[in-house]
Design an enzyme around this catalytic site. Structure first.
Site, short mmCIF file in Angstrom:
data_model
loop_
_atom_site.label_atom_id
_atom_site.label_comp_id
_atom_site.label_asym_id
_atom_site.label_seq_id
_atom_site.Cartn_x
_atom_site.Cartn_y
_atom_site.Cartn_z
N ARG A 191 0.91 -1.18 0.03
CA ARG A 191 -0.04 0.16 -0.02
C ARG A 191 0.70 1.13 0.00
O ARG A 191 0.42 2.44 -0.11
CB ARG A 191 -0.93 0.03 1.18
CG ARG A 191 -1.85 -1.18 1.26
CD ARG A 191 -2.75 -1.35 2.62
NE ARG A 191 -3.24 -0.05 2.91
CZ ARG A 191 -3.72 0.29 4.15
NH1 ARG A 191 -3.66 -0.59 5.19
NH2 ARG A 191 -4.64 1.30 4.43
N HIS A 222 -0.77 7.58 6.85
CA HIS A 222 -1.45 7.75 8.23
C HIS A 222 -0.38 8.44 9.17
O HIS A 222 0.63 7.88 9.52
CB HIS A 222 -1.82 6.33 8.84
CG HIS A 222 -2.41 5.43 7.86
ND1 HIS A 222 -1.66 4.62 6.87
CD2 HIS A 222 -3.94 5.22 7.91
CE1 HIS A 222 -2.80 3.98 6.23
NE2 HIS A 222 -3.89 4.17 6.91
N HIS A 234 -5.23 -2.64 13.23
CA HIS A 234 -6.66 -3.00 13.29
C HIS A 234 -6.94 -3.95 14.50
O HIS A 234 -8.16 -4.25 15.01
CB HIS A 234 -7.25 -3.81 12.20
CG HIS A 234 -7.16 -2.94 10.98
ND1 HIS A 234 -6.30 -2.56 10.10
CD2 HIS A 234 -8.23 -2.38 10.49
CE1 HIS A 234 -6.66 -1.73 9.18
NE2 HIS A 234 -8.07 -1.57 9.21
N ASP A 307 -8.25 7.86 11.96
CA ASP A 307 -8.59 6.44 11.30
C ASP A 307 -9.61 5.92 12.10
O ASP A 307 -10.22 6.49 12.93
CB ASP A 307 -7.26 5.61 11.49
CG ASP A 307 -7.20 4.65 10.43
OD1 ASP A 307 -8.17 4.29 9.77
OD2 ASP A 307 -5.92 4.03 10.30
#
Length: 551
Positions: A191, A222, A234, A307
């Site tokens: 990513r 981020h 996460h 986020d």
């Protein structure tokens, strides 16, 4: 007395009148002029002045859409008047439905409270993080980094913006500005554009600018950097254990460039970086990081979004209501995906009423959100043309653009005995990850494809992050045991070669999307020359940033 529902059209008229007097159009006029910024500020101030506390709190909320129709979201719009929604695959079926959903949500928002249009956002980074069930699929960011060409970045973002705009989606949680320097990173990896801060800066900024030009708000993410972590935020709170100097050299430059370019929005990371704030709090809840570094030191006064607040990385030490309050106290403006929207709204409202958060502080965030909505034309945006959306989304022209990026990204890292490119009459076996797509593309190029490496002149084996999945080495070993030269096509991170050191050929595509598999087949056949160059170092090998071979 004007109602709130008539305020937005009035503010728009004031903006257009001011712009006409200046001889300039609305928005940023392509150059971010101070006059345009002043116009947007004036309109935002008019909107803010007539808002009550509930409407202000609502603007800070970005909630997950329910179902596939606007009607299914009527209750949350009426109750909370959120500033935006985020779409996920379960909300979307086809182009017409997505456009109708977007139009319906905007219509309901216009008829509720202050009548302020919604940010309608999605995680459409491209590659592995692509939420749309329709449209053009480009390779991941690391593939773009391998091209070394900012025009490829612009193309990827421009096409994505065009397709999102056709669906009524006006915000994308992209680009990723994290510098991936940790081969074990479980959540960033491909990513990221790569491990070089300058490369990541150039590519991320090129994409952000292309999104803005396409009428879609980019969210650079981020901050302060998620590229040197070995924990997925996460599921837990990653700790970035590095000095302030190292952080400034590696992680900071892409965000510094974004701030200098006055990008629309920045997303925080749920990471703990002790050298910036030793409190133990994730950066999303750290006033030292957001107000201190991002706002005061770097001078960023744009929209800061958290986020997702349903991630475990931010839910370690506080309840969900307290997290919402602390994020705003730290300097965030938007609360993305609070697990309980009502609880978040109540907690923020109570914090304001009790004086913990001043209404002036809340106004700062709402003002930034409103100004961005004005500058990006949300107040006068036309509804999406649901009937025509499918013509734009996934067009042949857009597919060609994606293939061009994929072709330019393919990187040849090993070619023992010049096994590549293949002779025209070669028989090829294909196995492993992506075998069907690679086989189909080779077949279309005229090669005879067989299922057995024993009967093949060359065995092509696909991998996708074999470094973290040892089972993917099995088909490589099986093909090699047949005595057949093996060519690996790595479709995840290029680090797989560390685990597969004996193969004759090794191609990195940095993505498992269809165009990347086609690009690999074309490189194997010599239809395109592998011109990509490594955008990262590969630990455990002598391969370094910039390496790559051609024909």
């Amino acid at each position: 007395m004007l109602s709130r529902r008539t305020l937005a059209p009035l503010a728009l008229a004031l903006l257009l009148l001011s712009s006409a007097c200046d001889g300039e159009g609305g928005g940023d006029g392509g150059d971010g002029s101070s006059q345009d910024t002043a116009d947007a500020a004036a309109v935002a101030e008019d909107l803010l002045t007539d808002m009550d506390l509930d409407e202000k709190v609502g603007q800070t909320l970005v909630v997950v859409a329910e179902g596939t129709t606007a009607e299914e979201n009527a209750g949350i719009i009426e109750e909370h008047q959120p500033g935006g929604f985020i779409y996920f695959p379960e909300n979307m079926t086809d182009a017409e439905q997505i456009a109708e959903l977007s139009n319906g949500l905007q219509e309901r928002a216009a008829d509720t409270g202050a009548g302020v249009p919604l940010f309608l956002g999605v995680d459409q980074e491209q590659g592995m993080v692509s939420r749309l069930p329709v449209g053009t699929r480009f390779p991941d960011a690391m593939a773009v980094g391998a091209t070394r060409d900012t025009e490829m970045a612009r193309s990827r973002a421009s096409v994505t913006a065009d397709e999102l705009a056709a669906l009524g989606i006006n915000l994308d949680y992209a680009p990723v500005a994290d510098v991936n320097v940790n081969a074990a990173n479980p959540v960033i990896g491909i990513r990221s554009f790569g491990s070089d801060p300058e490369l990541v800066s150039e590519m991320a900024l090129a994409e952000a600018e292309a999104f803005e030009e396409g009428g879609v708000v980019p969210v650079v993410k981020h901050f302060p950097g998620h590229g040197d972590t070995d924990v997925d935020s996460h599921t837990g709170l990653p700790e970035v254990d590095k000095s302030r100097d190292d952080w400034e050299k590696v992680d900071l430059p892409p965000f510094e460039s974004a701030v200098e370019a006055d990008v629309d929005a920045v997303m925080t990371a749920h990471v703990f970086l002790p050298e910036l704030d030793d409190s133990g709090e994730p950066s999303t809840l750290s006033g030292e990081v957001i107000n201190g570094v991002l706002r005061d030191e770097l001078g960023y006064d744009g929209v800061v979004t958290t986020d997702a607040l349903n991630m475990e990385g931010v839910r370690q030490t506080h309840d969900d209501g307290e997290i919402a309050v602390r994020a705003l106290e730290a300097g965030a403006d938007q609360l993305l995906m609070p697990p309980d929207a009502a609880g978040a709204a109540d907690a923020v409202r109570n914090a304001v009423e009790e004086g913990r958060i001043s209404e002036d502080r809340l106004d700062e965030s709402v003002r930034r959100i409103l100004e961005l909505k004005v500058r990006r034309g949300l107040l006068d945006a036309e509804p999406a043309d649901a009937g025509a959306a499918a013509e734009t989304v996934g067009s042949a022209e857009n597919a060609d653009a994606a293939q061009e990026v994929a072709d330019a990204s393919v990187t040849l890292l090993r070619n023992e005995g010049e096994v590549l490119p293949l002779d025209g009459g070669a028989t090829v076996s294909v196995s492993g990850s992506g075998a069907d797509g690679i086989s189909e593309a080779l077949g279309e190029l005229g090669y005879q494809v067989t299922g057995s490496a024993v009967d093949a002149d060359v065995a092509v084996v696909g991998t996708d992050d074999a470094r973290s999945d040892p089972e993917q080495a099995v088909p490589v070993e099986a093909a090699a045991s047949a005595g057949t030269p093996v060519v690996v096509v790595a479709q995840g991170t290029p680090y797989d070669i560390e685990e597969l050191p004996e193969v004759e050929g090794y191609l990195a595509t940095y993505s498992s999307v269809g165009v990347s598999r086609t690009a690999a087949a074309r490189a194997i056949a010599g239809e395109v020359s592998p011109t990509g160059r490594l955008p990262v170092d590969i630990p455990g090998t002598d391969l370094e940033y910039g390496d790559g071979m051609g024909y």
